[in-house]
Design an enzyme around this catalytic site. Structure first.
Site, PDB file in Angstrom:
ATOM      1  NE  ARG A  39      -4.039  -0.420   0.810  1.00 43.84           N
ATOM      2  CZ  ARG A  39      -5.048  -0.150   1.545  1.00 43.84           C
ATOM      3  NH1 ARG A  39      -5.365   1.191   2.077  1.00 43.84           N
ATOM      4  NH2 ARG A  39      -5.808  -1.177   1.830  1.00 43.84           N
ATOM      5  CG  HIS A  41      -6.218  -1.075  -6.082  1.00 42.00           C
ATOM      6  ND1 HIS A  41      -4.946  -1.646  -5.559  1.00 42.00           N
ATOM      7  CD2 HIS A  41      -6.621  -0.095  -5.723  1.00 42.00           C
ATOM      8  CE1 HIS A  41      -4.756  -0.797  -4.542  1.00 42.00           C
ATOM      9  NE2 HIS A  41      -5.484  -0.037  -4.433  1.00 42.00           N
ATOM     10  CE1 TYR A  82     -19.680  16.378 -15.220  1.00 37.00           C
ATOM     11  CE2 TYR A  82     -18.709  16.333 -13.112  1.00 37.00           C
ATOM     12  CZ  TYR A  82     -19.621  16.429 -14.052  1.00 37.00           C
ATOM     13  OH  TYR A  82     -21.054  16.658 -13.537  1.00 37.00           O
TER      14      TYR A  82
END
Length: 745
Positions: free
Chosen positions: A30, A76, A121
């Site tokens: 991580r 993931h 977007y």
């Protein structure tokens, strides 16, 4: 009651193991980057998923949500917002030295990196630099591991052609450890790698001839001393200090570069806050003129052209984010899979080991492919040389494959290739093509075998590839290294306008400050039951010292005292005097000014004003007051050698002696100025009413009710005697002196 198949563990053992497992997961999967490709797992998966989607630097941009969806669904299984934030970070040119993603749309700004638009977007594709990580992916260079559900495979590492762990750096907080690797310049790092290839015993100090220091995306100056940078690279830990760059444009100061991850809007807020608090009178106006052409252009307008710009900027560097320090902690996962803090040499040596293994695997993979192809070509050539017999066997036999293998001593793969041959390839020219291809592949095979067998050839190849990558993806250093003096904040007293003020103290301990020295302090308006006690004249940028009835001194900046337009405020609200104590006087001036401090028991000494300053609300003990005595109002000293001390008692005894006979102390009881019979002093029948330091040539005026008496220098000589004596009696009517003061000749 026992249950079959249930494991029993002590709670302590279970929690310890569970937390250790969690810790290792966070560290390895991580938070920390791998030395090989310099990426954390989520970053690696984003880059790989985009390459699988065909989003190369030459492809058309695609919605970021498409990429995030693929990453979450295939590799993931975590939060989409965290994944998208990691993707945004790799696309921001002000966050990454060499961005891995080319974004289209709102990807945040330097002022607010988290102001990026939602993933529905924005659009993205891989940046050209991503080829450094992906170019050799399909060439047998890395190991592959199953994804979380075992349905797909993903690369354990990406075959980086440059040490990305240093080029883009990394930050992360794991469990019990953290990493802060600064970004570097690609050409400098590649040059250091080449030096290590040529000279394996190169030291960190020699590597620093190539790696001058970190190279942050912004163009702020690195002002860390060279010795500190060298120590940082030798230990793998330390700090780097960045300072904004500015230039002069007329009378304005233009800030053109900010430290890494510093918001221009926040810097302007910090400066504006100082202006609002009247702590920065040197600045008149601020403007943010940043735009697309000038990403950073902050304008600071000084109050006048007499302002020292360098001194002003040094103050701002010391008090705002225009100068920042960044921690360096080169902690990363090594090739052995363990997190280790490494110095510069260890990082480059280990990465070169990774790169050498990667290149060796790539060459071996290509060699295996060539050998397999040559093997097939050998079989095809046999078929062409015996084409009629081959055709006959295929037409005659039900199982032609074993017959072909036995007749022409072919392998299974060769026989299969012959059987898969299309009729169009039986043309006569095909034999020429096969022989030509055999020749080319044989040449390449020989070259690969020589390279794999020779350390010198392998080193030359690594050298060449590093140079090519550095030239293609590298650029000039952005963050210049400049030796600068430490920034020094301007003292608060120097920033305050210096104007004359009069500090007035009342009998009940209320204080106020009036502008100017022509104020009639006794005529001011006081609260009912209150009255004038003392005044001190000085400048607004000086410190006012208050002395209480126990002999403790307290300090307040004169400019912070309330205006004399009102009745002021009680000192007890800002200072913590002992219970029952009252304030007896006020002093104001320069630290070297001298004052006569005395108690009404007749003891005193001379002190420097600077020795009376206190940083605490509770003050500091200065004058030791005998039991039953009180503190007298301090008297200002003009000249230690020429002034005379005048002391008058309640019974009208006046004594004058040279001031030089008193000691200069920082604190204490002092020595006897005037003698008072012990019994009368103990019963408070007689005590000193006032003391004064009379300059040479000055007169002394004594006030007793409505009457007053002015003693000229010659008259004072009549009362002058040895220190510690009783003194002479004043004329009738002046034996109840209330106060006295000096007047210049």
């Amino acid at each position: 009651m026992d249950y079959e198949g249930v494991e029993r563990l002590p709670l302590r053992t279970f929690t310890e193991k569970a937390y250790l497992d969690y810790s290792m997961y966070v560290i390895l999967d991580r938070a920390l980057p791998h030395i090989g490709d310099g990426l954390k797992p989520v970053q690696r998966r984003i880059v790989y998923a985009m390459s699988e989607l065909g989003l190369s630097a030459a492809a058309k941009h695609k919605k970021s949500a498409r990429t995030v969806g693929d990453v979450l669904g295939k590799f993931h299984p975590h939060g989409d917002s965290a994944c998208y934030e990691a993707m945004v970070l790799m696309a921001q040119p002000f966050s990454y030295r060499y961005p891995l993603i080319d974004g289209q749309g709102n990807w945040g700004s330097l002022d607010d990196p988290h102001s990026f638009a939602a993933m529905r977007y924005t659009e993205a594709r891989l940046a050209p630099y991503a080829e450094v990580l992906l170019n050799e992916l399909g060439q047998g260079t890395v190991d592959w591991t199953p994804n979380f559900d075992g349905t797909l495979e993903e690369p354990a590492l990406l075959p980086a052609r440059l040490p990305n762990v240093l080029l883009n750096g990394a930050t992360g907080i794991a469990v019990g450890m953290a990493t802060d690797i600064p970004p570097h310049n690609a050409r400098e790092i590649a040059s250091a790698c080449i030096r290590l290839l040529d000279e394996p015993r190169t030291t960190v100090q020699q590597l620093c001839e190539h790696v001058l220091g970190p190279d942050y995306p912004t163009e702020a100056e690195i002002i860390t001393p060279r010795a500190d940078i060298l120590r940082l690279y030798e230990t793998g830990t330390g700090s780097v200090r960045l300072r904004s760059r500015y230039e002069r444009e007329g009378n304005d100061i233009i800030i053109t570069a900010l430290p890494y991850q510093t918001s221009g809007a926040k810097v302007l807020e910090q400066i504006a806050a100082q202006m609002l608090a009247k702590k920065l009178p040197l600045v008149e106006d601020l403007r943010d003129e940043s735009d697309h052409e000038n990403p950073t252009r902050l304008v600071i307008v000084p109050r006048s052209n007499r302002v020292d710009m360098d001194e002003l900027m040094a103050h701002l560097f010391a008090t705002t984010d225009l100068e920042r320090s960044y921690r360096v902690n080169m902690n990363m996962i090594g090739l052995n899979g363990r997190p280790v803090l490494k110095n510069l040499r260890e990082v480059l040596v280990e990465w070169l080991e990774f790169r050498t293994t990667t290149v060796r695997r790539r060459l071996q993979y290509r060699l295996d492919k060539i050998l397999a192809r040559l093997h097939l070509l050998d079989g095809l050539l046999i078929a062409f040389l015996n084409i009629d017999e081959v055709i006959a066997i295929i037409r005659r036999e039900d199982q032609p494959k074993p017959v072909l293998m036995k007749r022409f001593k072919l392998s299974d793969a060769q026989a299969e290739a012959i059987l898969e041959l299309k009729l169009r390839h039986l043309a006569k020219l095909e034999e020429v093509k096969i022989k030509s291809e055999q020749k080319e592949l044989a040449t390449e095979r020989d070259s690969l075998e020589k390279t794999l067998a020779s350390k010198a050839r392998m080193k030359t190849l690594l050298h060449k590839e590093l140079t090519e990558c550095a030239e293609r993806y590298g650029d000039a250093r952005r963050a210049p290294l400049v030796e600068r003096a430490a920034a020094q904040a301007i003292a608060a007293t120097e920033l305050i306008p210096t104007e004359p003020v009069t500090v007035v103290l009342s009998a009940q301990g209320w204080v106020r400050a009036a502008k100017g020295h022509d104020i009639a302090a006794r005529e001011l308006n006081y609260k009912a039951g209150d009255a004038f006690m003392a005044e001190a004249r000085g400048r607004s940028n000086q410190l006012a010292v208050f002395i209480d009835s126990t002999g403790r001194c307290y300090t307040l900046p004169a400019h912070t005292l309330p205006s004399a337009r009102g009745q002021g405020e009680p000192l007890n609200g800002r200072l913590q005097a002992p219970p029952g104590a009252s304030f007896a006087g006020v002093l104001l001036g320069n630290p070297d000014d001298l004052y006569l401090l005395a108690s009404d028991a007749g003891y005193g000494f001379v002190a420097k004003l600077g020795d009376l300053y206190s940083k605490n609300k509770t003050g500091k003990a200065v004058l030791s007051v005998p039991k039953g005595a009180a503190v007298l109002a301090p008297a200002r000293v003009s000249d230690m050698q020429s002034d005379r001390v005048a002391a008058v008692t309640r019974e009208g005894h006046l004594l004058v002696h040279p001031l030089a006979e008193l000691p200069l102390l920082a604190k204490g009881k002092g020595i006897k100025i005037i003698g008072i019979p012990t019994a009368r002093r103990a019963e408070r029948e007689e005590f000193v009413v006032a003391v004064a330091a009379v300059p040479a040539g000055a007169s002394l005026t004594l006030h007793a009710g409505q009457r007053h008496l002015t003693l000229k220098p010659a008259d004072l000589t009549h009362y002058q005697t040895e220190r510690g004596r009783r003194g002479l009696k004043l004329p009738r009517g002046l034996q109840r002196v209330e106060r006295m003061g000096t007047e210049d000749k």
